[in-house]
Design an enzyme around this catalytic site. Sequence first.
Site, short mmCIF file in Angstrom:
data_model
loop_
_atom_site.label_atom_id
_atom_site.label_comp_id
_atom_site.label_asym_id
_atom_site.label_seq_id
_atom_site.Cartn_x
_atom_site.Cartn_y
_atom_site.Cartn_z
N HIS A 1 -64.77 14.49 0.32
CA HIS A 1 -64.30 14.74 -1.04
C HIS A 1 -65.48 15.01 -1.96
O HIS A 1 -66.51 14.35 -1.86
CB HIS A 1 -63.50 13.53 -1.54
CG HIS A 1 -62.15 13.44 -0.91
ND1 HIS A 1 -61.35 12.33 -1.03
CD2 HIS A 1 -61.46 14.32 -0.14
CE1 HIS A 1 -60.23 12.54 -0.36
NE2 HIS A 1 -60.28 13.73 0.17
N ARG B 1 -55.90 16.71 8.57
CA ARG B 1 -55.01 16.53 7.43
C ARG B 1 -54.59 17.88 6.88
O ARG B 1 -55.41 18.80 6.78
CB ARG B 1 -55.68 15.71 6.32
CG ARG B 1 -54.71 15.41 5.16
CD ARG B 1 -55.27 14.40 4.17
NE ARG B 1 -56.23 14.99 3.26
CZ ARG B 1 -56.23 14.80 1.92
NH1 ARG B 1 -55.29 14.05 1.37
NH2 ARG B 1 -57.15 15.34 1.17
N GLU C 1 -48.31 9.24 -1.59
CA GLU C 1 -49.33 9.34 -2.65
C GLU C 1 -48.83 9.03 -4.05
O GLU C 1 -49.52 8.36 -4.81
CB GLU C 1 -49.94 10.74 -2.64
CG GLU C 1 -50.59 11.10 -1.32
CD GLU C 1 -51.27 12.44 -1.36
OE1 GLU C 1 -52.34 12.54 -1.99
OE2 GLU C 1 -50.75 13.40 -0.76
N ASP D 1 -53.87 9.55 -6.09
CA ASP D 1 -52.77 10.26 -6.75
C ASP D 1 -51.76 9.30 -7.36
O ASP D 1 -51.13 9.61 -8.36
CB ASP D 1 -52.10 11.22 -5.77
CG ASP D 1 -52.89 12.50 -5.60
OD1 ASP D 1 -52.82 13.37 -6.49
OD2 ASP D 1 -53.60 12.64 -4.59
N ARG E 1 -58.70 4.87 -0.46
CA ARG E 1 -59.40 4.48 -1.68
C ARG E 1 -60.53 5.46 -1.98
O ARG E 1 -61.25 5.87 -1.08
CB ARG E 1 -60.01 3.08 -1.54
CG ARG E 1 -58.99 1.95 -1.45
CD ARG E 1 -59.69 0.62 -1.35
NE ARG E 1 -58.75 -0.49 -1.29
CZ ARG E 1 -58.23 -1.10 -2.36
NH1 ARG E 1 -58.58 -0.69 -3.56
NH2 ARG E 1 -57.40 -2.10 -2.23
N ARG F 1 -56.54 17.90 -8.80
CA ARG F 1 -56.84 16.83 -7.86
C ARG F 1 -57.27 15.57 -8.60
O ARG F 1 -57.80 15.63 -9.71
CB ARG F 1 -57.93 17.27 -6.89
CG ARG F 1 -57.48 18.32 -5.90
CD ARG F 1 -58.52 18.52 -4.82
NE ARG F 1 -58.10 19.49 -3.84
CZ ARG F 1 -57.32 19.22 -2.80
NH1 ARG F 1 -56.89 18.00 -2.61
NH2 ARG F 1 -56.99 20.17 -1.94
#
Length: 931
Positions: free
Chosen positions: A153, A420, A544, A584, A622, A758
């Site tokens: 990320h 994913r 989420e 999210d 997390r 996001r």
Amino acid sequence: MTELTVTANKGSSNNLLRRDVRFLGNILGEVLVHHSGQELLDKVEKIRELSKSLRAIYLPDLHEEFKREIYSLDPEIRHQVIRAFAIYFQLVNIAEQNHRIRRKRDYERSAGEAAQPGSIETSVQQLKEQNFSYEDVQNFLQNLSLELVMTAHPTEAVRRVILDIHKRIAADVMQLDDPSLTFREREQLREKLLNEVITLWQTDELRDRKPTVLDEVRNGMYYFHETLFHVLPDVYGELERCLDKYYPGHDWHVPNYLRFGSWIGGDRDGNPSVTASVTWQTLQMQRKLAIREYHAILVELIRVLSFSSSIVNVTDELLESIEHDRENVAVDPKSYWHNDNEPYRVKLTYMMRKLDNVLDDEKKGCPDRYAQPSELIEDLQIIDRSLRYHHADYVADSSIKKLVRQVELFGFHTATLDIRQHSQEHEKAMTEILNSMNIVSDYSQLSEDEKVELLVRLLEDPRPLTTPYQTYSDGTEECLQVYRTVFEAQNEFGKNCISSYLISMAEASSDILEVMVFAKEVGLFRKHSDGTVVSTLQAVPLFETIDDLQAASGIMKRLFDIPIYREAVTAMNDQQEIMLGYSDSSKDGGTVAANWELRVALNEITAMASSYDVKLKFFHGRGGSLGRGGMPLNRSILAQPPHTVGAGIKITEQGEVLSSRYSLKGIAYRSLEQATSALLTSAVAATDTSYMEEESQWEDIARGISEASLEKYQDLIFRDPDFLSFFKGATPLSEIGELNIGSRPSKRKNSDRFEDLRAIPWVFAWTQGRYLVPAWYAAGTGIQSFYQGKPENLETLKKMYASFPFFTSLVDSLQMAVAKADLVIAKEYASMYGDDESRTRIFGLIEEEFRLTKQLILDITGQQEILDNVPVIQESIRLRNPYVDPLSYLQVQLLTELRELRDTAEPEDQELIREVLLTINGIAAGLRNTG
């Protein structure tokens, strides 16, 4: 020069931290003068002193003087002032990381045999003191499981080359504690550090392009090479040492309860750059890393294992294995160990050849290549048994045992890779395929019941759904190719290389069944004619949003009621993995509601699954920041209700968390040691089935707090028509996208909708603007809904804080957020938003809620100041703020100039953009948080 003569024996531990910070700050000052003259240092010092004074006491005139000093900076010197403050934070972070290692060593040195709190020894000692038997402990260990999953990320703002410089500086600064250094050696050390800081000053901290996915893979592998390959087996070794100490007389070999996984190269949700080909290349790179690590260790073993058969008797088993290798393994004469009286060295030469051949595809199936890690372990165990045969037990323990554990943990694949993808991508591909086969014209328009019925029928049908003679769209073809790649990868790299397929935004049972149908197409799921089911890839739903968390138990119950799905779970050892999203859900409902709904979902899903005899492995998504569920690793484990740990847990490790936890071996070891201690503590807690009489009442109170908080949060975020415009104007959201810190776009789609933004840039932008809204907003209103100024209710809240772990964790996280937020500075950012009326109204709501939240935290905890309960962090924030503040004011000025320029037809000012990005980097380093 006095700081150079301070040794580890003088002064308190905190004095040593101050010494290091002062020492590095002085060196940076010298570099500034050396590079740009005394004027630059004087300007930096003046701004710093004004900032400190303003922090000590807020005076409007002083505030204006401070801003004038900053806003009057000449562009050339402004650029260097920004870099000076940003690099200072890098040096402070290094000093603080080193100090953590120092504190652990100081404790161990001063405490003698006493175990440090949070250590593995403390946990094992407590097991013994609580009269848990050997069998009890064995049972705990069999059920322990923690997988830490690295993600790519886009929150790591630091370049790899900068991390390398940091590592060298950290190693040099640590030497200052050595009391045996001579005066000249200290002078040389200072000169070396001066050169490193000069290098840091003259190295560009900004990337010139976005990293590719494979760049990110290399960055992730950096931590395996630097620390994890060596630290992780040491944690196992410490646990076994403690078990031997407190439970003697048993041959302890702890199961592999602690592993690392990765999403890097497998997470394609919203990132079109992650293709099936990239996933395959990722697996190849990971295998190459593992082989190179083992090769280096075998080279070292050849140096160490010099035992001569003319002095000791080795086992016949070892000699026979050497003869077998001599017949089957061709070794370059230059590499062969020619002294046959040193059998271990001869054997290791052959082992190195077989290991290197793992990377040679032409050697597949040949006897001179390890087909799987177990064959390497078998050779190592032959050596181990022989060493013990001639009483070289200590050598076997120190040299061979650790390598066996490394191979058990890392295999030939280094880390398990998760796949994913977003649920909508599967639905689109399924719709196209079913239409092409004339099964249903528009699958996407079917009701959920119709979808489930059709997908179950397809799973039961042994016939393939796709055909090589049909042409599909690029998206559908790529979707199918991912599954083919997983099938090939499991055959090439072993079943453990990929075993989970995560489905983002899973909203219904059909989202999970779609993945199973695709898995069936390539052989990852099979139901044989005799009824047996084989499944080597599990579909893992990711719940989420608040709505999805509330629906999760029902979705999984429906799946468990489907016979063929339940058979697939049986094939996976009756274990189901489920991922819960903290990012999210927090963006959707605020931190209080998100934390509560996550707790409810955990409890509801666990209770439901137990009725189906399904073991659950919860995957906690997390983030590194407070607004995305971030907290220390051991706390994140202990925050889970103990009975929900079940078949183990997975936790994401991402962004700045990777460099802060795993760059240095000492800190990596302490973090993983604390995680192990937390796992053992949680396992013991799960055996306590007693229920506090008040806990039911407390849960009702927490539910009410959550509902009130959710209403307040969504009133602003979703129902205020001006909020989204305010957010974009009053934070550096758009500019963050220009910081080349990740391969993935900041939005799932090319859309300005809030839903498509996001969670990471959402949190990052609020953090840069010093609001930290996602980490605390609406908490005060939620708590106030119960408190209502009644003394008896405050007493209840205090009791909850003392005895209700959920509420304790929530309040402590809120404390951290409130401590890092600064609404005086946030107001400067708000001034960038042009609509006076909506700005005043929205910022007023934020300001009012902040004051309420802060006051209620103090009332509940009984503290005088925020973070009085953790003075080390309180002091760190207090010391950092005067250095972060100038960067924040500079960023506001630069953003205002940049946006005014972009509103004209003038060409882009690249130097202005660069300065904005430098402030983003600097603030991220100062607050130690991005997204």
